[in-house]
Design a protein around this motif. Structure first.
Motif, PDB file in Angstrom:
ATOM      1  N   GLU A 177      -4.625  -5.681  10.157  1.00 18.59           N
ATOM      2  CA  GLU A 177      -3.844  -4.526   9.987  1.00 18.59           C
ATOM      3  C   GLU A 177      -2.368  -4.613  10.615  1.00 18.59           C
ATOM      4  O   GLU A 177      -1.336  -4.385  10.047  1.00 18.59           O
ATOM      5  CB  GLU A 177      -4.295  -3.324  10.478  1.00 18.59           C
ATOM      6  N   LEU A 232      -0.139  -6.828   8.720  1.00 19.57           N
ATOM      7  CA  LEU A 232       0.360  -6.372   7.426  1.00 19.57           C
ATOM      8  C   LEU A 232       1.335  -5.212   7.604  1.00 19.57           C
ATOM      9  O   LEU A 232       2.586  -5.081   7.118  1.00 19.57           O
ATOM     10  CB  LEU A 232      -0.731  -5.736   6.466  1.00 19.57           C
ATOM     11  N   GLU A 233       1.341  -4.432   8.851  1.00 23.01           N
ATOM     12  CA  GLU A 233       2.201  -3.318   9.284  1.00 23.01           C
ATOM     13  C   GLU A 233       3.712  -3.998   9.638  1.00 23.01           C
ATOM     14  O   GLU A 233       4.576  -3.333   9.185  1.00 23.01           O
ATOM     15  CB  GLU A 233       1.390  -2.460  10.676  1.00 23.01           C
ATOM     16  N   GLU A 245       5.187  -4.964   6.485  1.00 20.29           N
ATOM     17  CA  GLU A 245       5.917  -3.760   5.891  1.00 20.29           C
ATOM     18  C   GLU A 245       7.111  -3.297   6.328  1.00 20.29           C
ATOM     19  O   GLU A 245       8.108  -2.852   5.567  1.00 20.29           O
ATOM     20  CB  GLU A 245       4.687  -2.814   5.901  1.00 20.29           C
ATOM     21  N   SER A 246       7.081  -3.253   7.643  1.00 23.43           N
ATOM     22  CA  SER A 246       8.118  -2.692   8.482  1.00 23.43           C
ATOM     23  C   SER A 246       9.372  -3.506   8.336  1.00 23.43           C
ATOM     24  O   SER A 246      10.595  -3.262   7.929  1.00 23.43           O
ATOM     25  CB  SER A 246       7.926  -2.473   9.763  1.00 23.43           C
ATOM     26  N   SER A 276       9.875  -5.517   5.655  1.00 25.23           N
ATOM     27  CA  SER A 276      10.025  -5.250   4.308  1.00 25.23           C
ATOM     28  C   SER A 276      11.208  -4.157   4.122  1.00 25.23           C
ATOM     29  O   SER A 276      12.263  -4.256   3.297  1.00 25.23           O
ATOM     30  CB  SER A 276       9.117  -5.236   3.345  1.00 25.23           C
ATOM     31  N   GLN A 277      10.856  -3.023   4.875  1.00 24.16           N
ATOM     32  CA  GLN A 277      11.595  -1.790   4.613  1.00 24.16           C
ATOM     33  C   GLN A 277      12.974  -1.913   5.394  1.00 24.16           C
ATOM     34  O   GLN A 277      13.931  -1.490   5.058  1.00 24.16           O
ATOM     35  CB  GLN A 277      10.859  -0.751   5.440  1.00 24.16           C
ATOM     36  N   TYR A 294       9.490  -3.082  -1.960  1.00 17.03           N
ATOM     37  CA  TYR A 294       8.029  -3.470  -2.158  1.00 17.03           C
ATOM     38  C   TYR A 294       7.909  -4.331  -0.828  1.00 17.03           C
ATOM     39  O   TYR A 294       8.573  -4.632  -0.215  1.00 17.03           O
ATOM     40  CB  TYR A 294       7.869  -4.422  -3.107  1.00 17.03           C
ATOM     41  N   THR A 295       6.512  -4.760  -0.541  1.00 16.94           N
ATOM     42  CA  THR A 295       6.268  -5.485   0.635  1.00 16.94           C
ATOM     43  C   THR A 295       6.239  -7.084   0.254  1.00 16.94           C
ATOM     44  O   THR A 295       5.668  -7.522  -0.625  1.00 16.94           O
ATOM     45  CB  THR A 295       4.645  -5.138   1.172  1.00 16.94           C
ATOM     46  N   ASP A 296       7.149  -7.555   1.199  1.00 15.88           N
ATOM     47  CA  ASP A 296       7.508  -9.142   1.000  1.00 15.88           C
ATOM     48  C   ASP A 296       6.534  -9.802   1.863  1.00 15.88           C
ATOM     49  O   ASP A 296       6.511 -10.317   2.698  1.00 15.88           O
ATOM     50  CB  ASP A 296       8.756  -9.367   1.492  1.00 15.88           C
ATOM     51  N   LEU A 297       5.395 -10.266   0.804  1.00 12.83           N
ATOM     52  CA  LEU A 297       4.304 -10.760   1.160  1.00 12.83           C
ATOM     53  C   LEU A 297       4.557 -12.231   1.655  1.00 12.83           C
ATOM     54  O   LEU A 297       3.910 -12.997   2.460  1.00 12.83           O
ATOM     55  CB  LEU A 297       3.089 -10.825   0.291  1.00 12.83           C
TER      56      LEU A 297
END
Length: 416
Positions: free
Chosen positions: A32, A35-36, A39-40, A42-43, A49-52
């Motif tokens: 997790e 992923l967090e 996500e941060s 990407s923001q 969107y979440t840049d995987l």
């Protein structure tokens, strides 16, 4: 649970890193906090969107440039099997890195951008995977969401690539339309492409049959280490440790030790602290023999009826990996299975254009990232097989003796 090694390849921006991120995410192989963090980031970059791709581009320079430079290895598992992904670079200047990542792969995954279609790079990657005898190939037609999931786009790429693949040695080919960003056909089947009736990418990776790809006929056991514990409990123990490169070994089998030619029988096979009934590729085991024959590192245990013929004249395809070109009369160190020696370049027969498959016979040297057919003469006999028969005993690396750097990877055509 069995293991699938697969290598990804594709041009820059085809979405390899995003696809691997999607596989890891949907296979629940990401913590997790990872992923967090993604996500941060990407923001902060202003993405909606979440840049995987950020999950796999480990080097800072990769994240900044948005390209993959080094070979990144990722591990994950599903209830069906375990996976090792070699995420190899798409850039032409990193061909050598791709060769490294794909040389041990069971499956090659080539991505193409549905908007671009087949590029020179896509063809190059398919040719290299074919040269490396990677037995299974998947062409993932990515970014289908950007062409409105149009079947005609997929059909045209399918037709063009299938036609190109007939010139190559690709025993098993699957072409799957996907969207790595949206997740279409990656782990679950997509509702946006009802016209496609094949498997999702993950389903194919979980079920592709790789056990029969290994050579289970010709017994090959390169000796890596002689085990002599010299303890009271194992006072007379003498075993030969290594990884099985071909065939099946069983206690009672008659074997020959090469290059000496001495014969014996297998007394037992040990795996960690227990004795086992048989060993096969790619198991790492310790073999004990009935007779006290002389065996050392670099020797090979085989069956008398189909042992490899020792050879000092080697005909091979070589991928050259350094700026200084490879030229005739050049001397290099060579490492083949567990055996080390020196080699001299007798002749460069041709350079292969990996885009057109044209053989340039005028060439007198191989430059960085070029692939060509070369004749070598070695100081020690190599116990080799053609690469098409056995990818372990049919491959070697060349090393610059002055620096200790690996400068070439070779695939043996034949010994003579």
């Amino acid at each position: 649970m069995d293991l699938l090694r697969f290598a990804t390849a594709g041009s820059v921006d085809d979405g390899k890193s995003t696809l691997i991120g999607r596989l890891l995410l949907d296979a629940k192989a990401i913590f997790e906090d990872q992923l967090e963090a993604v996500e941060s980031t990407s923001q902060s970059k202003g993405y909606d969107y979440t840049d995987l791709a950020l999950l796999t581009d480990g080097l800072r320079s990769e994240r900044e440039q948005g390209i993959t430079i080094d070979v990144a290895y990722r591990y994950f598992a599903t209830p069906e099997r375990k996976f090792i992904i070699a995420d190899t670079p798409g850039h032409v200047q990193y061909t050598r890195n791709m060769v490294t990542g794909a040389s041990t792969a069971d499956l090659g995954l080539v991505l193409v951008d549905a908007r671009q279609g087949l590029t020179e790079q896509s063809r190059r990657h398919a040719v290299i995977l074919s040269l490396l005898r990677v037995p299974h190939l998947v062409l993932a037609v990515n970014k289908m969401d950007l062409v409105d999931y149009d079947q005609k786009v997929y059909d045209e790429i399918h037709r063009e690539f299938t036609s190109f693949a007939t010139k190559l040695n690709i025993p098993d080919l699957e072409i799957i339309p996907i969207s790595a960003l949206k997740g279409d056909n990656v782990v679950t089947r997509s509702e946006h492409m009802p016209w496609y009736d094949g498997p999702s990418l993950m389903h194919h990776l979980e079920h592709v049959h790789v056990a029969s790809d290994r050579d289970l006929v010709d017994t090959r056991f390169p000796v890596q280490y002689v085990v002599r514990p010299k303890s009271d409990e194992y006072h007379d123990y003498r075993g030969y440790a290594g990884r099985v490169a071909g065939g099946v070994l069983k206690p009672g089998d008659e074997v020959v030790v090469l290059p000496s030619g001495l014969t014996s029988k297998i007394a037992g096979i040990d795996l960690f602290d227990k004795e086992i009934d048989e060993a096969f590729p790619p198991m790492s085991v310790t073999v004990r023999l009935e007779d006290d024959v002389d065996v050392s590192r670099g020797d090979m245990i085989a069956r008398p009826a189909n042992a490899p013929k020792p050879s000092q004249d080697i005909d091979a395809m070589i991928c050259w990996m350094t700026n200084e070109p490879l030229k005739p009369r050049q001397k290099l160190a060579i490492k083949h299975t567990t055996r080390n020696g020196r080699a001299m370049v007798k002749d460069i027969q041709y350079r292969l254009d990996v885009n057109s498959l044209h053989r340039d016979q005028e060439t007198k040297e191989l430059g960085l990232n070029e692939i060509g057919r070369v004749q070598l003469r070695t100081t020690v006999p190599l116990l080799c097989d053609p690469y098409s028969k056995n990818r372990t005993t049919g491959s070697f690396i060349l090393i610059d003796e002055a620096t200790g750097v690996t400068v070439g990877a070779g695939m043996i055509n034949s010994g003579s």
